[in-house]
Write an enzyme that holds these catalytic residues in place. Sequence first.
Site, short mmCIF file in Angstrom:
data_model
loop_
_atom_site.label_atom_id
_atom_site.label_comp_id
_atom_site.label_asym_id
_atom_site.label_seq_id
_atom_site.Cartn_x
_atom_site.Cartn_y
_atom_site.Cartn_z
N GLU A 168 18.24 -38.40 6.34
CA GLU A 168 17.51 -37.23 6.19
C GLU A 168 17.88 -36.11 5.47
OE1 GLU A 168 19.23 -33.67 7.63
OE2 GLU A 168 18.03 -33.78 9.53
N CYS A 192 17.22 -39.04 13.02
CA CYS A 192 18.44 -39.71 13.32
C CYS A 192 17.94 -41.26 13.28
CB CYS A 192 19.21 -39.08 14.44
SG CYS A 192 19.56 -37.45 14.07
N HIS A 210 22.24 -43.30 20.76
CA HIS A 210 22.27 -41.85 20.04
C HIS A 210 23.21 -40.91 20.51
CE1 HIS A 210 21.45 -39.28 16.84
NE2 HIS A 210 20.98 -38.48 17.54
#
Lengths: 356, 134
Positions: A89, A121, A244
């Site tokens: 990103e 992400c 994550h």
Amino acid sequence: MNDRENLLLKPARAVGIVGYGVYIPQYRLPASEILRIWAGDEGGAPVKEKAVPGLDEDTITISIEAARNALARAGIDAQKLRAVWVGSESHPYVVKPSSTVVAEAIGASEHIQAADLEFACKAGTEAVVAAMALVGSKMGDYALAIGADTAQGKPGDALEFTAAAGGAAFVIGPAENALATIAASYSYVTDTPDFWRRQHQVYPEHGQRFTGEPAYFKHVTAAAQTMLSQLGTTAADYAFAVFHQPNTKFPQRVARELGFSKEQIETGLLSPVIGNTYAGASLVGLTAVLDIAKPGDRILVVSYGSGAGSDAFDMRVTDLIEERRNKAPLTQQYIERRIEIDYATYARYRGKIVMK
Amino acid sequence: MEIPRHWRLQKQRLALVGEVCPHCQAKIFPARDVCPECGGEAKTAFKFSGKGEVYSFTTLHSVPAGFEENAPYTVALVKLDEGPIITAQLTDVGEREVKIGTPVEMVTRRIRQDGDERGMLIYGYKFRPVLRMS
Ligand SMILES: [Zn+2]
């Protein structure tokens, strides 16, 4: 969708990770520095410290070093790659691909697929899925998938504690040459407005408490549970799980709710010491697991990207891990290569000081 | 704007690609198509390992235009393992002591931007103290 049998993505040809590599910048901003500047030294923080890129580092340079490490472990010539995909990103250009710079720097052929991916992400793991598809369909033998970021958090915002820099690269190839095979992937996505950054904006916006329950937990849980139920596995079948990691608590809680122990997740949980490396986060965690995993170990990886979605992967380590892991620096070596900086240096390195 | 020049030098800068002399095997950097050792024609591309050592160095506090954002920094003559000596910035030095003979390795970093924040980004080789391997 009612055909529950077909939810998993399984390549026609068995695929896996042939080589992996990581890069983490050496600078660390302790959370105590952010508390000192913005909170009068009061309050807690979601991580101990985060990795900060130097003045000459960005998503492209991070990707290049991670990719060189992945190729060193894979032991293949970069000319054999048929694709270079970079998920991030924080691509340095809004228009002009990071992937072509990376491809040229590592010596890839000009006859390849190259593109940048963006899904907060989750962009890095989406690149892995694409690489699995390219190799699994036999359109090519090797593809390079990268997740890397130099995330920015608004000064004083909760995200400033965690927005970090780092990345990981994976050479995906045929299972017979893999150090870890990937049996299947599964992805779960919805339109969820938990976090975004508009064009021309330096810092992202986020939905405060909205980032938890309907965003991270819903998607990670759905991806993990669907993967396990479709494969007929349980948490006990996995030696390691990597989730994550936007902070320390989210992955700990989701792991507990899914039935994974502290021991199963601690190796791949790096956010307390490097922060959230965004598109790199779950993949950097995976590299730390591969650094110590034994042949036969099964690994579950679940990413999360705001906006929102999760990719889940079922992997199994092969005998080739032993001869390849020491052909590039280990993830812990990058973590130990640590130079602590204060908030002023951080502000300079991250371009937060107005020069004109 | 110097786009054509940057583009021409790209492979050399991004991947440390020079030449090898087909007559005497001398490794050449930067590429010059003529061997400095034997004077023969040398056009075969050669990718350097990126390993070398500091031959000499100096720290710059007042720096050339375009590099102000990175000041101060250290510039070194690096003797590559394959022979040639090249000029490059050192990076990631931190508190580590740089000496003549310090082993260094090539990394690709952002060198500068062409002009202002609207210009292209220029990437290229720098050298850092060798990362400790297990
Ligand atoms: Zn010669």
